[in-house]
Design an enzyme around this catalytic site. Structure first.
Site, PDB file in Angstrom:
ATOM      1  N   ARG A 118      92.673  59.773  -6.888  1.00  0.00           N
ATOM      2  CA  ARG A 118      91.614  59.489  -6.375  1.00  0.00           C
ATOM      3  C   ARG A 118      91.607  58.894  -4.631  1.00  0.00           C
ATOM      4  O   ARG A 118      91.951  58.099  -4.140  1.00  0.00           O
ATOM      5  CB  ARG A 118      90.464  58.842  -7.040  1.00  0.00           C
ATOM      6  CG  ARG A 118      89.551  58.626  -6.022  1.00  0.00           C
ATOM      7  CD  ARG A 118      88.132  58.199  -7.000  1.00  0.00           C
ATOM      8  NE  ARG A 118      88.709  57.136  -7.428  1.00  0.00           N
ATOM      9  CZ  ARG A 118      87.327  56.174  -8.689  1.00  0.00           C
ATOM     10  NH1 ARG A 118      86.556  57.455  -8.778  1.00  0.00           N
ATOM     11  NH2 ARG A 118      87.445  54.804  -8.608  1.00  0.00           N
ATOM     12  N   LYS A 137      81.859  60.045 -12.939  1.00  0.00           N
ATOM     13  CA  LYS A 137      80.120  60.299 -13.150  1.00  0.00           C
ATOM     14  C   LYS A 137      79.702  60.376 -11.860  1.00  0.00           C
ATOM     15  O   LYS A 137      79.150  61.094 -11.496  1.00  0.00           O
ATOM     16  CB  LYS A 137      79.956  58.645 -13.251  1.00  0.00           C
ATOM     17  CG  LYS A 137      80.321  58.139 -14.574  1.00  0.00           C
ATOM     18  CD  LYS A 137      79.984  56.472 -15.246  1.00  0.00           C
ATOM     19  CE  LYS A 137      81.050  55.882 -14.195  1.00  0.00           C
ATOM     20  NZ  LYS A 137      82.156  55.525 -14.991  1.00  0.00           N
ATOM     21  N   ARG A 152      90.302  47.729 -16.303  1.00  0.00           N
ATOM     22  CA  ARG A 152      88.813  48.629 -16.279  1.00  0.00           C
ATOM     23  C   ARG A 152      88.136  48.758 -17.486  1.00  0.00           C
ATOM     24  O   ARG A 152      87.359  49.394 -18.020  1.00  0.00           O
ATOM     25  CB  ARG A 152      88.787  49.554 -14.682  1.00  0.00           C
ATOM     26  CG  ARG A 152      88.610  48.539 -13.887  1.00  0.00           C
ATOM     27  CD  ARG A 152      88.622  49.601 -12.262  1.00  0.00           C
ATOM     28  NE  ARG A 152      88.201  50.108 -12.252  1.00  0.00           N
ATOM     29  CZ  ARG A 152      88.719  51.670 -11.202  1.00  0.00           C
ATOM     30  NH1 ARG A 152      89.184  51.360 -11.015  1.00  0.00           N
ATOM     31  NH2 ARG A 152      87.463  52.405 -11.563  1.00  0.00           N
ATOM     32  N   ARG A 163      75.676  48.512 -17.759  1.00  0.00           N
ATOM     33  CA  ARG A 163      76.747  48.416 -17.812  1.00  0.00           C
ATOM     34  C   ARG A 163      77.542  47.125 -19.304  1.00  0.00           C
ATOM     35  O   ARG A 163      78.451  46.871 -20.281  1.00  0.00           O
ATOM     36  CB  ARG A 163      77.840  47.804 -17.082  1.00  0.00           C
ATOM     37  CG  ARG A 163      78.566  49.279 -16.159  1.00  0.00           C
ATOM     38  CD  ARG A 163      79.468  48.821 -14.715  1.00  0.00           C
ATOM     39  NE  ARG A 163      80.587  49.279 -14.746  1.00  0.00           N
ATOM     40  CZ  ARG A 163      81.069  49.904 -13.787  1.00  0.00           C
ATOM     41  NH1 ARG A 163      79.532  50.149 -13.348  1.00  0.00           N
ATOM     42  NH2 ARG A 163      82.839  50.559 -13.437  1.00  0.00           N
ATOM     43  N   ARG A 223      91.102  53.543  -3.101  1.00  0.00           N
ATOM     44  CA  ARG A 223      90.409  51.982  -3.590  1.00  0.00           C
ATOM     45  C   ARG A 223      90.837  51.316  -4.299  1.00  0.00           C
ATOM     46  O   ARG A 223      91.694  51.352  -4.560  1.00  0.00           O
ATOM     47  CB  ARG A 223      89.396  52.316  -4.732  1.00  0.00           C
ATOM     48  CG  ARG A 223      87.679  52.944  -4.083  1.00  0.00           C
ATOM     49  CD  ARG A 223      86.663  53.117  -5.256  1.00  0.00           C
ATOM     50  NE  ARG A 223      86.474  52.210  -6.342  1.00  0.00           N
ATOM     51  CZ  ARG A 223      85.686  52.998  -7.755  1.00  0.00           C
ATOM     52  NH1 ARG A 223      85.363  53.716  -7.908  1.00  0.00           N
ATOM     53  NH2 ARG A 223      85.854  51.815  -8.267  1.00  0.00           N
TER      54      ARG A 223
HETATM   55  P1  AP5 Z   1      84.698  60.104 -10.963  1.00  0.00           P
HETATM   56  O1  AP5 Z   1      83.858  60.601  -9.966  1.00  0.00           O
HETATM   57  O2  AP5 Z   1      85.028  59.272  -8.711  1.00  0.00           O
HETATM   58  O3  AP5 Z   1      84.631  59.375 -11.497  1.00  0.00           O
HETATM   59  P2  AP5 Z   1      83.355  58.230 -11.819  1.00  0.00           P
HETATM   60  O4  AP5 Z   1      83.543  58.121 -13.038  1.00  0.00           O
HETATM   61  O5  AP5 Z   1      82.654  57.853 -10.744  1.00  0.00           O
HETATM   62  O6  AP5 Z   1      84.639  56.640 -11.699  1.00  0.00           O
HETATM   63  P3  AP5 Z   1      85.031  55.048 -10.807  1.00  0.00           P
HETATM   64  O7  AP5 Z   1      86.116  54.563 -11.038  1.00  0.00           O
HETATM   65  O8  AP5 Z   1      83.857  55.217 -10.035  1.00  0.00           O
HETATM   66  O9  AP5 Z   1      83.651  54.153 -11.709  1.00  0.00           O
HETATM   67  P4  AP5 Z   1      84.244  53.008 -12.100  1.00  0.00           P
HETATM   68  O10 AP5 Z   1      82.648  52.495 -13.520  1.00  0.00           O
HETATM   69  O11 AP5 Z   1      85.309  52.371 -12.911  1.00  0.00           O
HETATM   70  O12 AP5 Z   1      83.288  52.529 -11.250  1.00  0.00           O
HETATM   71  P5  AP5 Z   1      82.496  52.103  -9.903  1.00  0.00           P
HETATM   72  O13 AP5 Z   1      82.653  52.106  -8.877  1.00  0.00           O
HETATM   73  O14 AP5 Z   1      80.738  52.338 -10.875  1.00  0.00           O
HETATM   74  O15 AP5 Z   1      85.950  61.151 -10.198  1.00  0.00           O
HETATM   75  C1  AP5 Z   1      87.743  59.773 -10.882  1.00  0.00           C
HETATM   76  C2  AP5 Z   1      88.273  61.351  -9.662  1.00  0.00           C
HETATM   77  O16 AP5 Z   1      89.002  62.271 -10.791  1.00  0.00           O
HETATM   78  C3  AP5 Z   1      88.020  61.769  -8.703  1.00  0.00           C
HETATM   79  O17 AP5 Z   1      89.500  61.455  -7.642  1.00  0.00           O
HETATM   80  C4  AP5 Z   1      87.818  63.142  -8.510  1.00  0.00           C
HETATM   81  O18 AP5 Z   1      88.245  63.990  -7.970  1.00  0.00           O
HETATM   82  C5  AP5 Z   1      88.274  63.892 -10.231  1.00  0.00           C
HETATM   83  N1  AP5 Z   1      87.387  64.609 -11.231  1.00  0.00           N
HETATM   84  C6  AP5 Z   1      85.987  64.108 -11.739  1.00  0.00           C
HETATM   85  N2  AP5 Z   1      86.190  64.997 -12.277  1.00  0.00           N
HETATM   86  C7  AP5 Z   1      87.364  65.769 -12.712  1.00  0.00           C
HETATM   87  C8  AP5 Z   1      87.554  67.097 -13.546  1.00  0.00           C
HETATM   88  N3  AP5 Z   1      86.827  67.257 -13.797  1.00  0.00           N
HETATM   89  N4  AP5 Z   1      88.774  67.543 -13.662  1.00  0.00           N
HETATM   90  C9  AP5 Z   1      89.910  66.823 -12.542  1.00  0.00           C
HETATM   91  N5  AP5 Z   1      89.555  66.340 -11.356  1.00  0.00           N
HETATM   92  C10 AP5 Z   1      88.484  65.436 -11.802  1.00  0.00           C
HETATM   93  O19 AP5 Z   1      83.011  50.628 -10.235  1.00  0.00           O
HETATM   94  C11 AP5 Z   1      83.205  49.540  -9.372  1.00  0.00           C
HETATM   95  C12 AP5 Z   1      83.508  47.934  -9.542  1.00  0.00           C
HETATM   96  O20 AP5 Z   1      82.418  47.451  -9.326  1.00  0.00           O
HETATM   97  C13 AP5 Z   1      83.680  47.687 -11.416  1.00  0.00           C
HETATM   98  O21 AP5 Z   1      85.125  47.532 -11.786  1.00  0.00           O
HETATM   99  C14 AP5 Z   1      82.576  46.284 -11.461  1.00  0.00           C
HETATM  100  O22 AP5 Z   1      83.087  45.393 -10.603  1.00  0.00           O
HETATM  101  C15 AP5 Z   1      81.899  46.974 -10.290  1.00  0.00           C
HETATM  102  N6  AP5 Z   1      80.549  47.078 -10.590  1.00  0.00           N
HETATM  103  C16 AP5 Z   1      79.572  48.600 -10.349  1.00  0.00           C
HETATM  104  N7  AP5 Z   1      78.419  48.960 -11.360  1.00  0.00           N
HETATM  105  C17 AP5 Z   1      78.504  47.869 -11.781  1.00  0.00           C
HETATM  106  C18 AP5 Z   1      77.496  46.806 -13.085  1.00  0.00           C
HETATM  107  N8  AP5 Z   1      76.679  47.993 -13.462  1.00  0.00           N
HETATM  108  N9  AP5 Z   1      78.169  45.745 -13.706  1.00  0.00           N
HETATM  109  C19 AP5 Z   1      78.739  44.944 -13.554  1.00  0.00           C
HETATM  110  N10 AP5 Z   1      79.993  45.246 -12.292  1.00  0.00           N
HETATM  111  C20 AP5 Z   1      79.651  46.660 -11.852  1.00  0.00           C
END
Ligand code: AP5
Length: 218
Positions: free
Chosen positions: A128, A15, A173, A90, A162
């Site tokens: 990552r 994402k 997660r 979410r 992270r």
């Molecule tokens: P990346 O692009 O970083 O993946 P992502 O989908 O953004 O993953 P996240 O872990 O950031 O999502 P998340 O939803 O768990 O975390 P968030 O920060 O929102 O890609 C991942 C890796 O793969 C990278 O190394 C990249 O290089 C590689 N990659 C990407 N595409 C690729 C491809 N096509 N091929 C190969 N490799 C590839 O949330 C973190 C925490 O915050 C949550 O757990 C929660 O506690 C809190 N939080 C955030 N938002 C909310 C909400 N709305 N409600 C409640 N809690 C929330």
């Protein structure tokens, strides 16, 4: 008319990687709730410290904290024409709150679900590396290795792992995603605004699909 583009998908689906690129092409500001919490944590604000209790465990931050933060963010001038949302909504209450807001502003909505199998997600998250200077600069030890060890290719900032990318928290997660967030796919599908995208391909191929789909509804 303004628009909201929503990136859906499990942790590690890409994402953030895709949102950083697509937002530039669509000329929409990229709003990531995870990045907003991590920025708050870096500044040790009360919100950041509160959110950390949940993030460290792989749990969702309570809806009222998320919604207050997001609603404030959306009042800023750069969101006048909408934005590209990454990591929000979410939960059902978050999706319903967004519906109200979108209706008030007369914005259109499109949602893209990046589909990637769980086994691949674990590999992606464990390798990552994120830039300390800008959380939207994302690399991977194997799939997107930095040209200079430990340094971001985009800005030269320090890359770090992270805290929530360790094996135990990643498992939690994924479980939380399937239980609390995956049901939103039905919510957006029922509104006729959801497109599925195979996220288990090269990033450029995924981006090309997203661009085509986002262009079609513009
Ligand atoms: P990346 O692009 O970083 O993946 P992502 O989908 O953004 O993953 P996240 O872990 O950031 O999502 P998340 O939803 O768990 O975390 P968030 O920060 O929102 O890609 C991942 C890796 O793969 C990278 O190394 C990249 O290089 C590689 N990659 C990407 N595409 C690729 C491809 N096509 N091929 C190969 N490799 C590839 O949330 C973190 C925490 O915050 C949550 O757990 C929660 O506690 C809190 N939080 C955030 N938002 C909310 C909400 N709305 N409600 C409640 N809690 C929330």
């Amino acid at each position: 008319m303004g628009r909201i583009v929503i990136m859906l998908g499990p942790p590690g689906a890409g994402k953030g990687t895709q949102a950083a690129r697509l937002s530039v092409q669509l000329d929409l500001v990229h709003v990531s709730t995870g990045d907003l919490f991590r920025e708050n944590l870096g500044r040790e604000t009360p919100l950041g410290l509160k959110a950390r209790e949940y993030m460290d465990k792989g749990a969702l931050v309570p809806d009222e904290l998320v919604l207050e933060m997001l609603e404030q963010r959306l009042t800023l001038d750069d969101c006048r024409e909408g934005c590209l949302l990454d990591g929000f909504p979410r939960t059902q209450p978050q999706a319903e709150a967004l519906e109200r807001l979108v209706a008030e502003r007369g914005w259109s909505v499109s949602a893209y679900n990046l589909e990637v199998p769980d086994g691949v997600l674990v590999e992606r998250l464990s390798g990552r590396r994120v830039c300390r200077s800008d959380g939207s600069h994302i690399q991977h030890a194997v799939f997107a290795p930095p040209r200079v060890e430990g340094r971001c290719d985009t800005c030269g900032g320090e890359l770090y792992q992270r805290d929530d990318d360790n094996e135990e928290v990643v498992g939690k997660r994924l479980e939380v995603y399937h239980r609390q967030t995956a049901p939103l796919l039905e919510f957006y599908s029922a509104r006729g605004v959801l497109s599925a995208v195979d996220g288990n391909r090269a990033p450029e191929t995924v981006l090309a699909d997203l661009q085509r789909l986002a262009g079609e509804v513009a």
